[in-house]
Design a protein around this motif. Structure first.
Motif, PDB file in Angstrom:
ATOM      1  N   LYS A  76       0.813  -1.126   0.151  1.00  0.00           N
ATOM      2  CA  LYS A  76      -0.091  -0.143   0.150  1.00  0.00           C
ATOM      3  C   LYS A  76       0.949   1.149   0.071  1.00  0.00           C
ATOM      4  N   ALA A  77       0.542   2.207  -0.952  1.00  0.00           N
ATOM      5  CA  ALA A  77       1.348   3.443  -1.149  1.00  0.00           C
ATOM      6  C   ALA A  77       1.229   4.115   0.324  1.00  0.00           C
ATOM      7  N   PRO A  78       2.217   4.975   0.774  1.00  0.00           N
ATOM      8  CA  PRO A  78       2.150   5.827   1.994  1.00  0.00           C
ATOM      9  C   PRO A  78       1.352   6.912   1.451  1.00  0.00           C
ATOM     10  N   ALA A  79       0.592   7.257   2.676  1.00  0.00           N
ATOM     11  CA  ALA A  79      -0.376   8.493   2.521  1.00  0.00           C
ATOM     12  C   ALA A  79       0.127   9.664   1.576  1.00  0.00           C
ATOM     13  N   TRP A  80       1.213   9.978   1.810  1.00  0.00           N
ATOM     14  CA  TRP A  80       1.976  11.191   1.477  1.00  0.00           C
ATOM     15  C   TRP A  80       2.145  10.976  -0.154  1.00  0.00           C
ATOM     16  N   VAL A  81       1.881   9.718  -0.851  1.00  0.00           N
ATOM     17  CA  VAL A  81       2.219   9.540  -2.090  1.00  0.00           C
ATOM     18  C   VAL A  81       0.629  10.062  -2.724  1.00  0.00           C
ATOM     19  N   GLY A  82      -0.485   9.672  -2.059  1.00  0.00           N
ATOM     20  CA  GLY A  82      -1.777  10.258  -2.653  1.00  0.00           C
ATOM     21  C   GLY A  82      -2.027  11.549  -2.112  1.00  0.00           C
ATOM     22  N   ASN A  83      -1.166  12.366  -1.313  1.00  0.00           N
ATOM     23  CA  ASN A  83      -1.424  13.728  -1.080  1.00  0.00           C
ATOM     24  C   ASN A  83      -0.671  14.446  -2.270  1.00  0.00           C
ATOM     25  N   LEU A  84       0.404  14.025  -2.636  1.00  0.00           N
ATOM     26  CA  LEU A  84       1.416  14.567  -3.709  1.00  0.00           C
ATOM     27  C   LEU A  84       0.660  14.458  -4.798  1.00  0.00           C
ATOM     28  N   GLN A  85      -0.063  13.600  -5.407  1.00  0.00           N
ATOM     29  CA  GLN A  85      -0.978  13.120  -6.507  1.00  0.00           C
ATOM     30  C   GLN A  85      -1.892  14.172  -6.486  1.00  0.00           C
ATOM     31  N   LYS A  86      -2.839  14.491  -5.501  1.00  0.00           N
ATOM     32  CA  LYS A  86      -3.653  15.686  -5.441  1.00  0.00           C
ATOM     33  C   LYS A  86      -2.888  16.889  -5.801  1.00  0.00           C
ATOM     34  N   GLU A  87      -1.936  17.117  -5.130  1.00  0.00           N
ATOM     35  CA  GLU A  87      -1.240  18.380  -5.259  1.00  0.00           C
ATOM     36  C   GLU A  87      -0.821  18.575  -6.604  1.00  0.00           C
ATOM     37  N   PHE A  88      -0.371  17.530  -7.208  1.00  0.00           N
ATOM     38  CA  PHE A  88       0.189  17.787  -8.666  1.00  0.00           C
ATOM     39  C   PHE A  88      -0.745  18.140  -9.394  1.00  0.00           C
ATOM     40  N   LYS A  89      -2.102  17.280  -9.476  1.00  0.00           N
ATOM     41  CA  LYS A  89      -2.836  17.578 -10.435  1.00  0.00           C
ATOM     42  C   LYS A  89      -3.681  19.031 -10.243  1.00  0.00           C
ATOM     43  N   SER A  90      -3.486  19.505  -9.266  1.00  0.00           N
ATOM     44  CA  SER A  90      -4.008  20.986  -8.606  1.00  0.00           C
ATOM     45  C   SER A  90      -3.209  21.908  -9.260  1.00  0.00           C
ATOM     46  N   LEU A  91      -1.837  21.544  -9.503  1.00  0.00           N
ATOM     47  CA  LEU A  91      -0.891  22.586  -9.976  1.00  0.00           C
ATOM     48  C   LEU A  91      -1.032  22.697 -11.327  1.00  0.00           C
TER      49      LEU A  91
END
Length: 260
Positions: A76-91
């Motif tokens: 399971k990917a660490p929580a921060w990976v999912g957070n960065l995924q959302k951040e990247f798309k928002s950029l």
């Protein structure tokens, strides 16, 4: 050709003397399946049996007694990976190319890249591997989000470059050009955003200086390589000396993109 024994005769001839008759074996199998059922399944089976639905009864038993495929355990990917995924798309909300990109854990990359001084690695037009933000400058502070925005926008440059060039760089010269372009854009991003997005002055100054130094070093190497008879060999050695690529990097830059 003459007639040989039928398939049924061949099977019967190979059965041991203590072979269980088919009828008895079917009853034993049914009993085992019945025992493995949940109370609800037993109730459904009872209703179907009383209704005379023999085919349904057998189907239920087969589904319960069927051998299940082993479950594949996935990390399971660490929580921060999912957070960065959302951040990247928002950029990059309006850039379709970026919406296809998947953020992954840097620890999944090959061993050569594990020892490299990178905060992130763009593997392809759809993959960016990032180190745990907690282990990067500003990690765990109010500057962490801004630092990661800086890291992600840097890697976005490589996504665009890979898209235009139909893949990662095939030569060290091309890789150097890609970095020069990315560092140049980094300076623009930092000039516009660093003061507000990276509030910690020490962290901010560290990143700004790092970009300036890396850009100047890359420009120097490009200029010197142009005077060399074997520019690729020169860059391969000099990029390692400058710690811009792993010390044990293969002479072929594409080898860095081979992942486990």
């Amino acid at each position: 050709m003459g007639h040989g024994r039928t398939l049924e005769e061949l099977v019967a001839a190979q059965r041991p003397s203590n072979h269980v008759p088919d009828q008895a074996r079917s009853a034993a199998t049914a009993a085992t399946a019945d025992a493995a059922m949940t109370p609800v399944q037993r109730r459904v089976l009872s209703l179907q049996r009383s209704a005379g639905n023999a085919a349904v009864v057998q189907a239920i038993r087969r589904s319960v007694g069927a051998r299940r495929r082993p479950t594949v355990q996935r990390d399971k990917a660490p929580a921060w990976v999912g957070n960065l995924q959302k951040e990247f798309k928002s950029l990059f909300p309006k850039e379709k190319l970026m919406q296809r990109v998947v953020i992954k854990d840097y620890s999944k990359l090959n061993q050569k890249l594990q020892g490299a001084p990178y905060g992130a690695w763009t593997q392809s037009t759809t993959e960016i591997f990032v180190r745990d933000p907690a282990n990067l400058p500003g990690g765990g502070t109010s500057s962490e989000k801004g630092v990661m925005q800086y890291v992600l926008q840097h890697e976005a440059n490589h996504i665009r470059q890979f898209s235009t060039s139909k893949g990662p760089p095939k030569t060290w010269a091309k890789m150097l050009d890609f970095e020069i372009q990315a560092y140049t854009n980094d300076k623009k991003w930092l000039a516009a955003n660093a003061a507000t997005e990276i509030p910690d002055k020490d962290v901010r100054d560290q990143i700004i200086k790092g970009v300036d130094d890396s850009l100047q070093e890359a420009l120097r190497l490009k200029k010197e390589a142009a005077r060399e008879k074997q520019p690729e060999t020169f860059l391969w050695n000099e990029l390692k000396a400058a710690e811009l690529i792993p010390q044990d990097a293969d002479k072929d830059p594409l080898q860095l993109y081979k992942q486990p």
